[in-house]
Design a protein around this motif. Structure first.
Motif, mmCIF file in Angstrom:
data_model
loop_
_atom_site.group_PDB
_atom_site.id
_atom_site.type_symbol
_atom_site.label_atom_id
_atom_site.label_comp_id
_atom_site.label_asym_id
_atom_site.label_seq_id
_atom_site.Cartn_x
_atom_site.Cartn_y
_atom_site.Cartn_z
ATOM 1 N N ALA A 156 9.068 14.726 59.960
ATOM 2 C CA ALA A 156 8.619 13.036 60.837
ATOM 3 C C ALA A 156 8.191 12.788 58.892
ATOM 4 C CB ALA A 156 7.344 13.796 60.832
ATOM 5 N N ASN A 157 8.165 11.389 58.998
ATOM 6 C CA ASN A 157 7.309 10.965 58.284
ATOM 7 C C ASN A 157 5.815 10.787 58.061
ATOM 8 O OD1 ASN A 157 10.557 10.347 56.818
ATOM 9 N ND2 ASN A 157 10.523 9.656 59.112
ATOM 10 N N ASP A 158 5.509 11.081 58.500
ATOM 11 C CA ASP A 158 3.793 10.379 58.563
ATOM 12 C C ASP A 158 3.093 11.136 59.734
ATOM 13 O OD1 ASP A 158 3.539 9.015 60.466
ATOM 14 O OD2 ASP A 158 4.366 6.888 59.749
ATOM 15 N N ARG A 159 1.910 11.252 59.448
ATOM 16 C CA ARG A 159 0.998 11.639 60.525
ATOM 17 C C ARG A 159 0.975 12.014 61.706
ATOM 18 N NH1 ARG A 159 -3.844 14.200 57.782
ATOM 19 N NH2 ARG A 159 -3.399 14.284 55.267
ATOM 20 N N ASP A 160 1.236 10.571 61.629
ATOM 21 C CA ASP A 160 0.856 10.370 63.036
ATOM 22 C C ASP A 160 2.673 10.910 64.484
ATOM 23 O OD1 ASP A 160 -0.502 8.376 64.514
ATOM 24 O OD2 ASP A 160 0.213 6.579 64.538
ATOM 25 N N GLU A 161 3.804 10.744 63.296
ATOM 26 C CA GLU A 161 4.922 11.340 63.563
ATOM 27 C C GLU A 161 5.193 12.833 64.016
ATOM 28 O OE1 GLU A 161 8.412 8.100 62.117
ATOM 29 O OE2 GLU A 161 8.433 10.201 61.655
ATOM 30 N N MET A 162 4.170 13.508 63.165
ATOM 31 C CA MET A 162 3.764 14.700 63.285
ATOM 32 C C MET A 162 2.730 15.428 64.325
ATOM 33 S SD MET A 162 2.507 17.646 59.438
ATOM 34 C CE MET A 162 0.944 16.532 59.988
ATOM 35 N N ARG A 163 2.039 14.634 64.557
ATOM 36 C CA ARG A 163 1.644 14.735 65.923
ATOM 37 C C ARG A 163 1.796 14.767 67.635
ATOM 38 N NH1 ARG A 163 -3.564 12.152 63.605
ATOM 39 N NH2 ARG A 163 -2.861 10.817 64.083
ATOM 40 N N LYS A 164 3.434 13.864 67.306
ATOM 41 C CA LYS A 164 3.852 13.890 68.082
ATOM 42 C C LYS A 164 5.142 14.882 68.529
ATOM 43 C CE LYS A 164 2.742 9.330 68.445
ATOM 44 N NZ LYS A 164 3.343 7.508 67.766
ATOM 45 N N LEU A 165 4.977 15.823 67.490
ATOM 46 C CA LEU A 165 6.250 16.377 67.501
ATOM 47 C C LEU A 165 6.102 17.904 68.630
ATOM 48 C CD1 LEU A 165 6.606 17.671 63.487
ATOM 49 C CD2 LEU A 165 8.922 16.446 64.846
ATOM 50 N N PRO A 166 6.889 18.409 68.945
ATOM 51 C CA PRO A 166 6.530 19.462 70.497
ATOM 52 C C PRO A 166 6.000 20.689 69.501
ATOM 53 C CG PRO A 166 9.138 18.860 70.190
ATOM 54 C CD PRO A 166 8.466 18.130 68.919
ATOM 55 N N ILE A 167 5.205 20.709 70.656
ATOM 56 C CA ILE A 167 3.466 21.270 70.605
ATOM 57 C C ILE A 167 4.278 23.404 69.079
ATOM 58 C CG2 ILE A 167 2.450 23.742 71.204
ATOM 59 C CD1 ILE A 167 0.687 20.642 70.830
ATOM 60 N N GLU A 168 5.426 23.527 69.659
ATOM 61 C CA GLU A 168 6.215 24.249 68.862
ATOM 62 C C GLU A 168 6.414 24.403 68.080
ATOM 63 O OE1 GLU A 168 7.345 27.511 69.795
ATOM 64 O OE2 GLU A 168 5.609 27.633 71.174
ATOM 65 N N LYS A 169 7.121 23.219 67.532
ATOM 66 C CA LYS A 169 7.151 23.282 65.504
ATOM 67 C C LYS A 169 6.020 22.504 65.184
ATOM 68 C CE LYS A 169 11.868 21.646 65.221
ATOM 69 N NZ LYS A 169 13.071 20.829 64.922
#
Ligand code: ATP
Ligand code: MG
Length: 187
Positions: A46-59
């Motif tokens: 991920a490049n930022d917080r928003d992208e991180m929040r959208k990662l699959p829960i496992e990740k």
């Protein structure tokens, strides 16, 4: 040597109090979420917080664990984070079992203030966007944080220290936090 976790509901003053308490001491100060995004970037997830929040829960879980492991290796460190996150589906633990057991904090500090004081601080602090909670909701969130802090303590053997950060009494709050910081230098 060790980790201190500092928590408290948004706008209560945890960053203000603990940064001041650690001034001039050889103690790192990190924000859990910031370390987490740095790791996510390094891994190319991920490049930022928003992208991180959208990662699959496992990740996201994997990232939380990697963050806890990284922080636990930092030596004397204060980790600024939230005990619980208020979501529309209810309170979510900020430090679930697979994270808190990796962090192994010596002490969990809960910074508190009167709900009215927190309400007013949130209104005044225009640098941040915080939930428009009522005074009753703020009081409930503080109760939940006390409960979950003791659960985290039961999982790790950490102590829980409540620091009252009342209006214009920052120095008094810093004084309450001092024995916790000194504790890092005791075996
Ligand atoms: P977040 O979880 O959103 O990061 P926080 O708990 O770290 O919030 P701070 O950013 O440290 O909160 O403080 C919130 C606001 O309250 C700031 O404007 C800060 O200057 C003010 N504040 C902190 N402590 C006091 C105090 N004792 N008296 C008056 N104002 C205070
Ligand atoms: Mg903060």
């Amino acid at each position: 040597m060790g980790v201190i976790v500092v928590t408290g509901i948004p706008g209560v003053g945890k960053t203000t109090v603990m940064q001041k308490a650690a001034e001039g001491m050889d103690i790192k100060f990190v924000t859990f979420g910031t370390v987490m995004i740095e790791i996510a970037k390094k891994l190319g997830w991920a490049n930022d917080r928003d992208e991180m929040r959208k990662l699959p829960i496992e990740k996201q879980r994997e990232l939380q664990i990697k963050t806890a492991e990284e922080v636990a290796k930092m030596g004397n460190v204060i980790v600024d984070t939230h005990c619980t996150i208020k979501t529309p589906q209810g309170y979510m633990p900020g430090l679930p079992e697979w994270v808190i057991t990796k962090l192994k904090p010596k002490t969990i500090v809960i910074v508190e203030a009167d709900p009215e004081e927190i309400y007013n601080r949130r209104q005044k602090d225009k640098t941040r966007k915080r939930d428009p909670d009522s005074i009753e909701e703020i009081a409930e969130h503080q109760q939940i944080n006390r409960a979950i802090a003791m659960a985290y303590a039961a999982l790790t053997g950490a102590t829980v220290k409540i620091v009252q950060n009342h209006d214009n009494a920052l120095d008094e709050a810093v004084k309450q936090a001092e024995p916790v910081l000194k504790g890092l230098y005791e075996e």
